[in-house]
Design a protein around this motif. Sequence first.
Motif, PDB file in Angstrom:
ATOM      1  N   ASP A  63      19.613  21.699  53.410  1.00 59.24           N
ATOM      2  CA  ASP A  63      18.649  20.764  53.988  1.00 59.24           C
ATOM      3  C   ASP A  63      19.421  19.629  54.642  1.00 59.24           C
ATOM      4  OD1 ASP A  63      16.285  19.537  54.692  1.00 59.24           O
ATOM      5  OD2 ASP A  63      15.698  19.009  52.664  1.00 59.24           O
ATOM      6  N   LEU A  64      18.837  19.029  55.627  1.00 58.69           N
ATOM      7  CA  LEU A  64      19.474  17.937  56.365  1.00 58.69           C
ATOM      8  C   LEU A  64      19.358  16.616  55.613  1.00 58.69           C
ATOM      9  CD1 LEU A  64      20.812  17.130  59.083  1.00 58.69           C
ATOM     10  CD2 LEU A  64      18.510  16.661  59.913  1.00 58.69           C
ATOM     11  N   GLY A  71      23.002  16.368  54.562  1.00 58.56           N
ATOM     12  CA  GLY A  71      23.382  17.714  54.965  1.00 58.56           C
ATOM     13  C   GLY A  71      24.473  17.778  56.012  1.00 58.56           C
ATOM     14  N   LEU A  72      24.454  16.851  56.954  1.00 58.15           N
ATOM     15  CA  LEU A  72      25.503  16.843  57.981  1.00 58.15           C
ATOM     16  C   LEU A  72      26.864  16.511  57.376  1.00 58.15           C
ATOM     17  CD1 LEU A  72      23.603  15.133  60.932  1.00 58.15           C
ATOM     18  CD2 LEU A  72      24.185  17.560  60.683  1.00 58.15           C
ATOM     19  N   ALA A 104      24.448  19.083  64.213  1.00 54.57           N
ATOM     20  CA  ALA A 104      24.687  20.220  63.325  1.00 54.57           C
ATOM     21  C   ALA A 104      25.535  21.286  64.012  1.00 54.57           C
ATOM     22  CB  ALA A 104      23.359  20.810  62.851  1.00 54.57           C
ATOM     23  N   TYR A 105      25.216  21.595  65.266  1.00 52.89           N
ATOM     24  CA  TYR A 105      26.003  22.600  65.983  1.00 52.89           C
ATOM     25  C   TYR A 105      27.404  22.086  66.312  1.00 52.89           C
ATOM     26  CZ  TYR A 105      22.421  26.138  66.175  1.00 52.89           C
ATOM     27  OH  TYR A 105      21.512  27.108  65.822  1.00 52.89           O
ATOM     28  N   ASN A 110      25.903  27.594  61.525  1.00 56.22           N
ATOM     29  CA  ASN A 110      25.674  28.921  62.097  1.00 56.22           C
ATOM     30  C   ASN A 110      24.269  29.069  62.665  1.00 56.22           C
ATOM     31  OD1 ASN A 110      27.744  29.295  59.732  1.00 56.22           O
ATOM     32  ND2 ASN A 110      28.128  30.923  61.212  1.00 56.22           N
ATOM     33  N   SER A 111      23.322  28.394  62.036  1.00 54.94           N
ATOM     34  CA  SER A 111      21.939  28.493  62.471  1.00 54.94           C
ATOM     35  C   SER A 111      21.193  27.241  62.040  1.00 54.94           C
ATOM     36  CB  SER A 111      21.294  29.737  61.843  1.00 54.94           C
ATOM     37  OG  SER A 111      19.971  29.904  62.292  1.00 54.94           O
ATOM     38  N   TYR A 112      20.211  26.848  62.842  1.00 52.78           N
ATOM     39  CA  TYR A 112      19.402  25.663  62.559  1.00 52.78           C
ATOM     40  C   TYR A 112      17.955  26.123  62.586  1.00 52.78           C
ATOM     41  CZ  TYR A 112      18.037  20.688  62.878  1.00 52.78           C
ATOM     42  OH  TYR A 112      17.538  19.433  62.648  1.00 52.78           O
TER      43      TYR A 112
END
Length: 132
Positions: A63-64, A71-72, A104-105, A110-112
């Motif tokens: 989770d962010l 999360g970051l 995040a990217y 890998n995926s959001y």
Amino acid sequence: MKPILIVEDDPRDLELTLVALERSQLANEVVSVADGAQALDYLMRRNAFASRIEGNPAVILLDLKLPKINGLEVLAAVRNTENLRNIPIVMLTNSKEPVDLSRAYELGVNSYVVKPVVFQDFVAAVADLGIF
């Protein structure tokens, strides 16, 4: 078989994720922690997790918005740790903010996946994680 690590502080969202994983028939053990500090402790085998069995999870559902370490920050720490950096990480969050997605990217997610409001959509989104 490697476990799936879920990092989620909202009990309702955790329960939905667990039900969705069960419905998608993933056979992996699931380990959940409630904040970013616990996630890093688990991954680095320290403090309460110092005696856990060696090995990395198959995937991290992160989770962010988390207490203690967000999360970051967890994502950045994992990507900057040699023996952790190849773990697939899926940011599973309520945030649709372009700045969160972009960051995040940049950090190597890998995926959001934005958590859908409709449960069936959520189950479908989690089932898509089976590719990891």
